[in-house]
Motif scaffolding. Structure first.
Motif, short mmCIF file in Angstrom:
data_model
loop_
_atom_site.label_atom_id
_atom_site.label_comp_id
_atom_site.label_asym_id
_atom_site.label_seq_id
_atom_site.Cartn_x
_atom_site.Cartn_y
_atom_site.Cartn_z
N ASN A 10 -16.47 11.52 -14.56
CA ASN A 10 -16.94 12.82 -14.09
C ASN A 10 -15.98 13.93 -14.45
OD1 ASN A 10 -19.42 12.15 -12.78
ND2 ASN A 10 -18.21 11.12 -11.22
N GLY A 11 -15.30 13.81 -15.56
CA GLY A 11 -14.31 14.80 -15.97
C GLY A 11 -12.95 14.15 -16.06
N ALA A 12 -11.94 14.95 -16.30
CA ALA A 12 -10.60 14.43 -16.49
C ALA A 12 -9.95 14.04 -15.16
CB ALA A 12 -9.73 15.46 -17.20
N THR A 13 -9.16 12.97 -15.17
CA THR A 13 -8.38 12.60 -14.00
C THR A 13 -7.18 13.52 -13.89
OG1 THR A 13 -7.05 11.02 -15.25
CG2 THR A 13 -9.06 10.17 -14.19
N LEU A 14 -6.51 13.48 -12.76
CA LEU A 14 -5.32 14.32 -12.59
C LEU A 14 -4.24 13.94 -13.59
CD1 LEU A 14 -5.04 14.68 -8.71
CD2 LEU A 14 -5.75 16.38 -10.38
N GLY A 15 -4.12 12.65 -13.89
CA GLY A 15 -3.14 12.20 -14.87
C GLY A 15 -3.41 12.77 -16.26
N ALA A 16 -4.68 12.78 -16.65
CA ALA A 16 -5.05 13.34 -17.95
C ALA A 16 -4.79 14.85 -17.99
CB ALA A 16 -6.51 13.05 -18.27
N LEU A 17 -5.14 15.52 -16.91
CA LEU A 17 -4.90 16.97 -16.86
C LEU A 17 -3.41 17.29 -16.91
CD1 LEU A 17 -7.56 18.03 -14.22
CD2 LEU A 17 -7.61 18.42 -16.69
N PHE A 18 -2.59 16.48 -16.24
CA PHE A 18 -1.14 16.68 -16.28
C PHE A 18 -0.60 16.46 -17.69
CE2 PHE A 18 3.22 15.01 -15.74
CZ PHE A 18 3.80 16.16 -15.20
N THR A 19 -1.08 15.41 -18.36
CA THR A 19 -0.64 15.16 -19.75
C THR A 19 -1.04 16.31 -20.65
OG1 THR A 19 -0.83 12.77 -19.42
CG2 THR A 19 -0.89 13.57 -21.70
N LEU A 20 -2.25 16.80 -20.52
CA LEU A 20 -2.70 17.92 -21.34
C LEU A 20 -1.89 19.18 -21.05
CD1 LEU A 20 -6.56 17.43 -21.24
CD2 LEU A 20 -5.02 16.97 -23.14
N TRP A 21 -1.57 19.41 -19.80
CA TRP A 21 -0.77 20.57 -19.42
C TRP A 21 0.62 20.52 -20.07
CZ3 TRP A 21 3.60 20.61 -16.09
CH2 TRP A 21 4.07 21.88 -15.78
N ARG A 22 1.21 19.31 -20.10
CA ARG A 22 2.56 19.14 -20.66
C ARG A 22 2.57 19.08 -22.18
NH1 ARG A 22 3.98 13.99 -19.26
NH2 ARG A 22 5.55 14.13 -20.85
N ARG A 23 1.60 18.37 -22.78
CA ARG A 23 1.74 17.97 -24.17
C ARG A 23 0.73 18.60 -25.12
NH1 ARG A 23 5.45 15.63 -25.62
NH2 ARG A 23 4.44 14.60 -27.33
N ALA A 24 -0.23 19.39 -24.62
CA ALA A 24 -1.31 19.85 -25.51
C ALA A 24 -1.53 21.35 -25.38
CB ALA A 24 -2.59 19.10 -25.19
N VAL A 25 -2.25 21.86 -26.37
CA VAL A 25 -2.68 23.26 -26.35
C VAL A 25 -4.20 23.30 -26.42
CG1 VAL A 25 -0.58 24.22 -27.35
CG2 VAL A 25 -2.41 23.47 -28.85
N PHE A 26 -4.78 24.25 -25.73
CA PHE A 26 -6.23 24.42 -25.73
C PHE A 26 -6.67 24.96 -27.09
CE2 PHE A 26 -9.92 27.21 -24.91
CZ PHE A 26 -10.80 26.25 -24.44
N VAL A 27 -7.70 24.34 -27.68
CA VAL A 27 -8.17 24.74 -29.00
C VAL A 27 -9.49 25.49 -28.91
CG1 VAL A 27 -8.91 23.88 -31.25
CG2 VAL A 27 -6.97 22.83 -30.11
N GLY A 28 -10.39 25.01 -28.06
CA GLY A 28 -11.68 25.68 -27.97
C GLY A 28 -12.63 24.98 -27.03
N GLN A 29 -13.82 25.55 -26.92
CA GLN A 29 -14.85 25.03 -26.03
C GLN A 29 -16.19 25.11 -26.76
OE1 GLN A 29 -14.64 26.83 -22.19
NE2 GLN A 29 -16.62 26.06 -21.54
N ASP A 30 -17.04 24.09 -26.58
CA ASP A 30 -18.35 24.11 -27.23
C ASP A 30 -19.40 24.71 -26.30
OD1 ASP A 30 -19.15 22.12 -25.45
OD2 ASP A 30 -18.86 20.50 -26.88
N ASP A 31 -20.65 24.74 -26.77
CA ASP A 31 -21.74 25.35 -26.01
C ASP A 31 -22.09 24.57 -24.76
OD1 ASP A 31 -21.88 27.32 -27.93
OD2 ASP A 31 -23.50 26.32 -29.05
N LEU A 32 -21.76 23.28 -24.71
CA LEU A 32 -22.05 22.45 -23.54
C LEU A 32 -20.97 22.54 -22.47
CD1 LEU A 32 -23.38 19.27 -25.39
CD2 LEU A 32 -24.72 21.00 -24.19
N GLY A 33 -19.87 23.23 -22.77
CA GLY A 33 -18.78 23.39 -21.80
C GLY A 33 -17.65 22.39 -21.97
#
Length: 132
Positions: A10-33
């Protein structure tokens, strides 16, 4: 809150969100969200020289919800994301639709159980097989 800790469908877990916050940059979003991210460096990459890429689904996690242009970017078919270099569409191409099998919006032909189970009677051009 508990749903985001323990469930990934049902979406990203807190662990995944934490990893993305630390290690990734937002690139974009599609029409479905769905939201797309790329690693800041290749330190946790499977292939050195290639940065990892992620998708965080809007709602239920279903791979068919990723449009073709973003799918190509996720799998390193295209170097540039569709936000910078959109995929050229042919005039004969239809819009992307996710797979609706198993959902309430799935196609149900006449005679299917989920549609009442009533079907037309067989016409005279059908002859049932009988073993000899």
């Amino acid at each position: 809150m508990l749903k985001s800790i323990f469930t990934w469908w049902n979406g990203a877990t807190l662990g995944a969100l934490f990893t993305l916050w630390r290690r990734a940059v937002f690139v974009g979003q599609d029409d479905l969200g769905n939201k797309y991210y790329q690693a800041k460096d290749d330190s946790d990459s499977y292939d050195k020289g290639r940065k990892r890429r992620w998708v965080i689904y809007q709602g239920y996690a279903e791979a068919s919800k990723v449009p073709p242009d973003w799918h190509g970017w996720l799998h390193h078919t295209f170097e540039e994301p569709p936000t910078r270099e959109p995929l050229k569409r042919q005039v004969w191409e239809k819009d992307h639709q996710p797979n609706l099998t198993g959902t309430v919006n799935a196609w149900r032909p006449k005679g299917s159980i989920s549609r009442g189970g009533e079907r037309q009677k067989a016409t005279g051009d059908y002859e049932a097989w009988r073993p000899e």
